[in-house]
Design an enzyme around this catalytic site. Sequence first.
Site, short mmCIF file in Angstrom:
data_model
loop_
_atom_site.label_atom_id
_atom_site.label_comp_id
_atom_site.label_asym_id
_atom_site.label_seq_id
_atom_site.Cartn_x
_atom_site.Cartn_y
_atom_site.Cartn_z
CG ASP A 136 -3.65 5.76 -7.62
OD1 ASP A 136 -2.84 6.50 -8.20
OD2 ASP A 136 -3.47 5.31 -6.47
CB ILE A 137 -1.58 0.57 -8.07
CG1 ILE A 137 -1.73 0.03 -9.50
CG2 ILE A 137 -1.09 -0.52 -7.13
CD1 ILE A 137 -0.43 -0.47 -10.10
#
Length: 288
Positions: free
Chosen positions: A243-244
Amino acid sequence: MWQQRVDVTPPYNFSHALARLALDPLISVDIAQQKVIVPLYIQNKPVAVTVESIGTKDEPSFLVTAPYPERKHEIMERVSHLFQWNTPLAPIHEHFQRTELQPLFTEYEGMPLILDFDLYFCLMKCLIHQQLNLKVASRLTERFVQTFGTQIGGVWFYPRPEDIAALSYDELKQLQLSGRKAEYIIDTSRLIAEGKLSLEELARKSEAEATEALLSVRGIGPWTVQNFLLFGLGRRNVFPKADIGLQRAVQRLLGLSERPSMKQMEELSKRWEPYLSYASLYLWRSIE
């Protein structure tokens, strides 16, 4: 209408939880009154349940108000699960005092992991958010609910799988969803509506079993599974390291010159077990 008071083991900071819930325009939150209206489906009937804080972080207490007294036990079980009232946060807080996340767990002490109010919608939201930035994904999610959901007394109730299953791909594409994503959403909804995929059964399975079942569905990948396990099923040791947002939060917290690699995220996460879901939550909160 009936009411029931619930006392919770401290610490439990409802203010932090409400601040996060208030980021979602679809949720009816009143920060000043410290309350939220929870849209539930009980026996396929929409039920608006009000959860109001009447205590403090160190003496947490809540008042639950809802109709249908004959369904009181079921409603209280659902609400207690969604707000994780039976999960003591003190041991989790203590665990992270010995890690790099200590500043976050001090700043947001007692912030609970509040689950998405509807399992089906949680999965749909995860599908919508796949490979999109948060702003665009949130706008599409809002459009999805406002187009196919139902608003009752100012409260949005999420669409039902049978309603989405009956749509054509083109009807979903009109929301500006991609053709592929429209297929994933409708095809998955059809599996659920036809009883071929039971989200309630997944809640009773082990993490490995639930993951295997979800990954077998076209369009559902590891990121979607991890977010569903976390915010849908409330599993406590989930860390979507790809997840960025999480990567950016770690970068900011540790003062890194660039986002950490997957390997770095993996190494860091080992020190945060067995409460990786809380590490994820507090990291996300730090950049919201």
